[in-house]
Design a protein around this motif. Structure first.
Motif, PDB file in Angstrom:
ATOM      1  N   TRP A 126       0.718  -1.117   0.008  1.00 40.14           N
ATOM      2  CA  TRP A 126      -0.061  -0.031  -0.015  1.00 40.14           C
ATOM      3  C   TRP A 126       0.750   1.200   0.030  1.00 40.14           C
ATOM      4  O   TRP A 126       0.589   2.071   0.700  1.00 40.14           O
ATOM      5  CB  TRP A 126      -0.721   0.033   1.307  1.00 40.14           C
ATOM      6  CG  TRP A 126      -2.303  -0.890   1.056  1.00 40.14           C
ATOM      7  CD1 TRP A 126      -3.257  -0.645   0.434  1.00 40.14           C
ATOM      8  CD2 TRP A 126      -2.361  -2.276   1.502  1.00 40.14           C
ATOM      9  NE1 TRP A 126      -4.085  -1.469   0.389  1.00 40.14           N
ATOM     10  CE2 TRP A 126      -3.487  -2.577   1.234  1.00 40.14           C
ATOM     11  CE3 TRP A 126      -1.495  -3.018   2.507  1.00 40.14           C
ATOM     12  CZ2 TRP A 126      -4.195  -3.884   1.520  1.00 40.14           C
ATOM     13  CZ3 TRP A 126      -2.024  -4.428   2.736  1.00 40.14           C
ATOM     14  CH2 TRP A 126      -3.456  -4.645   2.350  1.00 40.14           C
TER      15      TRP A 126
ATOM     16  N   ASN B  70       1.178  13.704  -3.230  1.00 38.98           N
ATOM     17  CA  ASN B  70       0.644  12.741  -2.434  1.00 38.98           C
ATOM     18  C   ASN B  70       1.731  11.753  -1.880  1.00 38.98           C
ATOM     19  O   ASN B  70       1.938  11.116  -0.804  1.00 38.98           O
ATOM     20  CB  ASN B  70      -0.539  12.152  -2.820  1.00 38.98           C
ATOM     21  CG  ASN B  70      -0.607  11.250  -3.923  1.00 38.98           C
ATOM     22  OD1 ASN B  70       0.216  11.450  -4.835  1.00 38.98           O
ATOM     23  ND2 ASN B  70      -1.501  10.531  -4.334  1.00 38.98           N
TER      24      ASN B  70
ATOM     25  N   ILE C  56     -11.713   8.089   3.299  1.00 40.72           N
ATOM     26  CA  ILE C  56     -10.551   7.334   2.590  1.00 40.72           C
ATOM     27  C   ILE C  56      -9.197   7.630   3.428  1.00 40.72           C
ATOM     28  O   ILE C  56      -8.526   6.623   3.542  1.00 40.72           O
ATOM     29  CB  ILE C  56     -10.291   7.857   1.066  1.00 40.72           C
ATOM     30  CG1 ILE C  56     -11.732   7.906   0.271  1.00 40.72           C
ATOM     31  CG2 ILE C  56      -9.370   7.079   0.468  1.00 40.72           C
ATOM     32  CD1 ILE C  56     -12.150   6.536  -0.164  1.00 40.72           C
ATOM     33  N   GLY C  57      -9.242   8.723   4.124  1.00 39.34           N
ATOM     34  CA  GLY C  57      -7.779   8.938   4.724  1.00 39.34           C
ATOM     35  C   GLY C  57      -6.874   9.306   3.725  1.00 39.34           C
ATOM     36  O   GLY C  57      -5.732   9.150   3.886  1.00 39.34           O
ATOM     37  N   THR C  58      -7.395  10.459   2.822  1.00 49.22           N
ATOM     38  CA  THR C  58      -6.297  10.868   1.756  1.00 49.22           C
ATOM     39  C   THR C  58      -5.430  11.806   2.375  1.00 49.22           C
ATOM     40  O   THR C  58      -5.392  12.126   3.781  1.00 49.22           O
ATOM     41  CB  THR C  58      -7.144  11.710   0.669  1.00 49.22           C
ATOM     42  OG1 THR C  58      -7.629  13.012   1.503  1.00 49.22           O
ATOM     43  CG2 THR C  58      -8.371  11.070   0.106  1.00 49.22           C
TER      44      THR C  58
ATOM     45  N   GLY D 268      -4.919  14.887   1.381  1.00 52.55           N
ATOM     46  CA  GLY D 268      -5.154  16.324   1.285  1.00 52.55           C
ATOM     47  C   GLY D 268      -4.448  17.068   0.357  1.00 52.55           C
ATOM     48  O   GLY D 268      -4.516  18.238   0.427  1.00 52.55           O
TER      49      GLY D 268
ATOM     50  N   GLY E 257      -1.111   3.499   5.009  1.00 52.40           N
ATOM     51  CA  GLY E 257      -0.947   4.842   5.457  1.00 52.40           C
ATOM     52  C   GLY E 257      -2.481   5.473   5.771  1.00 52.40           C
ATOM     53  O   GLY E 257      -2.768   5.723   6.868  1.00 52.40           O
TER      54      GLY E 257
ATOM     55  N   VAL F 296      -8.231   3.675  -2.147  1.00 50.58           N
ATOM     56  CA  VAL F 296      -7.235   3.583  -3.249  1.00 50.58           C
ATOM     57  C   VAL F 296      -6.924   4.896  -3.462  1.00 50.58           C
ATOM     58  O   VAL F 296      -7.742   5.848  -2.927  1.00 50.58           O
ATOM     59  CB  VAL F 296      -7.715   3.011  -4.286  1.00 50.58           C
ATOM     60  CG1 VAL F 296      -7.807   1.456  -4.232  1.00 50.58           C
ATOM     61  CG2 VAL F 296      -9.070   3.610  -4.993  1.00 50.58           C
TER      62      VAL F 296
ATOM     63  N   ILE G 188      -5.572  15.354  -5.009  1.00 52.29           N
ATOM     64  CA  ILE G 188      -5.375  14.214  -6.170  1.00 52.29           C
ATOM     65  C   ILE G 188      -6.477  13.847  -6.633  1.00 52.29           C
ATOM     66  O   ILE G 188      -6.739  13.908  -7.986  1.00 52.29           O
ATOM     67  CB  ILE G 188      -4.487  13.105  -5.481  1.00 52.29           C
ATOM     68  CG1 ILE G 188      -3.121  13.816  -4.681  1.00 52.29           C
ATOM     69  CG2 ILE G 188      -4.198  11.965  -6.602  1.00 52.29           C
ATOM     70  CD1 ILE G 188      -2.143  14.324  -5.603  1.00 52.29           C
ATOM     71  N   GLY G 189      -7.475  13.195  -5.896  1.00 53.93           N
ATOM     72  CA  GLY G 189      -8.867  12.585  -6.181  1.00 53.93           C
ATOM     73  C   GLY G 189      -9.447  13.626  -7.110  1.00 53.93           C
ATOM     74  O   GLY G 189      -9.849  13.395  -8.444  1.00 53.93           O
TER      75      GLY G 189
ATOM     76  N   GLU H 263     -11.738  18.058  -1.893  1.00 54.25           N
ATOM     77  CA  GLU H 263     -11.592  16.887  -1.174  1.00 54.25           C
ATOM     78  C   GLU H 263     -11.717  16.984   0.348  1.00 54.25           C
ATOM     79  O   GLU H 263     -12.109  15.973   1.046  1.00 54.25           O
ATOM     80  CB  GLU H 263      -9.902  16.720  -1.525  1.00 54.25           C
ATOM     81  CG  GLU H 263      -9.286  15.383  -0.795  1.00 54.25           C
ATOM     82  CD  GLU H 263      -7.800  15.126  -1.021  1.00 54.25           C
ATOM     83  OE1 GLU H 263      -7.435  15.666  -2.184  1.00 54.25           O
ATOM     84  OE2 GLU H 263      -7.355  14.514  -0.346  1.00 54.25           O
TER      85      GLU H 263
HETATM   86  P1  IMP Z   1      -4.705  10.328  -1.976  1.00 60.43           P
HETATM   87  O1  IMP Z   1      -3.752   9.823  -2.723  1.00 60.43           O
HETATM   88  O2  IMP Z   1      -4.406  11.623  -1.360  1.00 60.43           O
HETATM   89  O3  IMP Z   1      -6.087  10.675  -2.721  1.00 60.43           O
HETATM   90  O4  IMP Z   1      -5.028   9.362  -0.841  1.00 60.43           O
HETATM   91  C1  IMP Z   1      -5.760   8.207  -1.120  1.00 60.43           C
HETATM   92  C2  IMP Z   1      -4.973   6.871  -0.238  1.00 60.43           C
HETATM   93  O5  IMP Z   1      -3.993   6.770  -0.704  1.00 60.43           O
HETATM   94  C3  IMP Z   1      -5.005   7.114   1.327  1.00 60.43           C
HETATM   95  O6  IMP Z   1      -5.264   6.046   1.759  1.00 60.43           O
HETATM   96  C4  IMP Z   1      -3.423   7.544   1.152  1.00 60.43           C
HETATM   97  O7  IMP Z   1      -3.019   7.662   2.559  1.00 60.43           O
HETATM   98  C5  IMP Z   1      -2.718   6.611   0.242  1.00 60.43           C
HETATM   99  N1  IMP Z   1      -1.715   7.555  -0.202  1.00 60.43           N
HETATM  100  C6  IMP Z   1      -1.538   8.363  -1.029  1.00 60.43           C
HETATM  101  N2  IMP Z   1      -0.310   8.535  -1.487  1.00 60.43           N
HETATM  102  C7  IMP Z   1       0.513   7.635  -0.734  1.00 60.43           C
HETATM  103  C8  IMP Z   1       1.712   7.356  -0.606  1.00 60.43           C
HETATM  104  O8  IMP Z   1       2.857   7.826  -1.122  1.00 60.43           O
HETATM  105  N3  IMP Z   1       2.294   6.338   0.277  1.00 60.43           N
HETATM  106  C9  IMP Z   1       1.095   5.592   1.089  1.00 60.43           C
HETATM  107  N4  IMP Z   1       0.006   6.020   0.922  1.00 60.43           N
HETATM  108  C10 IMP Z   1      -0.490   6.894   0.040  1.00 60.43           C
END
Ligand code: IMP
Length: 443
Positions: free
Chosen positions: A11, A38, A126-128, A130, A273, A238, A133-134, A114
């Protein structure tokens, strides 16, 4: 020399930064193919510690061309900040850095949407990271996205921005009762970014394919990991891009026939994460020990990462969907001193044994991992550079990882520094792959 894709098998946070840094030495071009800021790749060398979010870490070597491909979403402010930080440390960023004119741009309203969306989801968030990206990828798919090339054309940029801001403001104000954005403010801010970045923006499909035609060697750098891939991952937990190896083609405009191999990066335990299922997660002090020893805190968010034992189901799935040709396993030294180490080979759910990754999140959330237990090793592996010097228990554990993951190991990382690495085979060199069992016998 070979054209190689580097992809995370879990992940994300597998330690891709270090492996990309090592392999970049033999590459002529290093290209990021998806994701955005991200990502957080840490590289430690004789000049210090460098954290990369957008730029390929190959920029640390002189004479390499570093590319941000069309599959990446670019936050120009974050990119400029990263360029400034590296230049302040003496890293040269000139004609050696090129960003695709087709890469989409992250705008302030993406981050606002977001944040609002995550807040509204409550415990199902989702725990993005921030970073917007989405929503930026959502605009791309909705065919309203603004691309790096558009920023260089003021009329086109203004028109698209006006249309998008009108739509996004309606969304923010009506759905989330939030204040909207002003076109002029964003326009001026992003025109400033465009001025700073214009000399780096180009058609990178030409650059990359010409380099390959000349026989140069391209390293395709994936961010995040297979199980965060929007198609192959634990959807909807994801990221919004194609993090798996297929994304290397769509995210750069280089065809699959030009790629020679795919190396998967796997940590010898597992971390995650954000939110979502994690079958081997350890909520006890063993998990806490992995977190502390492995310094498992997000390079982008600073959040503590969830930790658990190595999951063979997760990595075997990554072997399949990426067509992995070899593995690099990282952080072996973190397991030093553990009395026993577990490795998951399957999941049990409702009386059924699952040997393959299920698409059903209920199965992944409520299953019981099936473990094999290994004796740990007392002698430290930290900094070892020779396979022969590894304790026999560590060799047994690694051999079992190869078997369960159905993929041979080429590289073993035994510490955070460049030189703390055992290289069994350099995947950048074009060779016929040896059968797995034979390769282990040779060692
Ligand atoms: P987003 O990419 O910010 O939209 O986050 C979506 C999911 O991907 C969340 O669970 C984040 O923690 C995970 N994520 C995004 N980028 C990374 C990374 O570089 N390492 C680990 N998890 C990530």
């Amino acid at each position: 020399m070979a054209n190689l894709v580097i992809v995370g098998t879990q992940w994300g946070d597998e330690g891709k930064g270090k492996i990309v840094d090592i392999l970049s030495r033999d590459a002529d071009v290093v290209v990021r193919y998806q994701g955005g800021s991200n990502a957080g790749h840490t590289v430690i060398n004789q000049h210090g510690t460098f954290v990369f979010h957008l730029l390929p870490s190959g920029i640390l070597y002189r004479g390499k061309t570093c590319v941000i491909g069309n599959g990446v979403v670019v936050d120009p402010a974050s990119l400029i900040e990263e360029m400034d930080g590296l230049q302040a440390k003496g890293v040269k960023i000139g004609r050696n850095f090129v960003v695709s004119e087709r890469a989409h741009v992250i705008l302030p309203y993406h981050k606002a949407i977001e944040k609002a969306s995550e807040q509204s989801k409550g415990s199902r968030k989702i725990g993005t990271t921030g970073r917007g990206i989405g929503p930026s990828y959502a605009d791309k798919m909705a065919r309203i996205g603004i691309r790096m090339g558009d920023l260089l054309n003021p009329q086109l940029f203004r028109r698209k921005l006006e249309e998008n801001v009108a739509e996004m403001n309606t969304f923010l104000e009506r759905l989330y009762q939030m204040e909207g954005f002003q076109v002029e403010k964003i326009f001026q801010q992003y025109r400033g970014y465009a001025d700073r970045l214009k000399d780096h923006v180009a058609d990178t499909t030409v650059l990359l394919n010409n380099a390959i035609e000349r026989g140069e060697c391209v390293l395709f750098e994936g961010a995040q990991g297979t199980h965060l891939d929007v198609d192959c991952g634990t959807y909807p937990y994801v990221t919004s891009s194609s993090a798996a190896a297929g994304g290397a083609c769509t995210g750069t405009g280089v065809g699959p026939t030009k790629i020679d191999g795919v190396m998967g990066i796997a940590k010898v335990y597992t971390t995650r994460g954000g939110g979502g299922p994690f079958p081997t997660e350890l909520l006890d002090n063993v998990g806490g020990g992995l977190q502390e020893r492995g310094k498992e805190f997000g390079a982008t968010t600073g959040r503590p990462r969830r930790c658990g034992w190595f999951d063979g189901v997760v990595v075997r799935y990554a072997t399949r969907v990426n067509g992995l040709t070899s593995l690099a396993v990282t952080k072996l030294d973190v397991l030093d001193g553990f009395k026993e180490i577990k490795l998951c080979t399957g999941y049990r759910y409702n009386g059924t044994l699952y040997k393959d990754m299920s698409a059903d999140l209920q199965v992944l959330t409520d299953c019981e991992p099936v473990y094999e237990t290994f004796r740990g090793w007392a002698t430290p592996t930290t900094g070892l550079t020779s396979y022969a010097k590894l304790p026999p228990q560590a060799k047994r554990y690694l051999a079992r990882i190869e078997e369960v993951a159905a993929c041979p190991i080429d590289i073993i990382s035994t510490g955070s520094k460049r030189e703390e690495t055992i290289v069994l085979n350099n995947p950048m060199a074009p060779k016929r792959r040896r059968p797995m069992a034979k390769s282990r016998r040779k060692r």
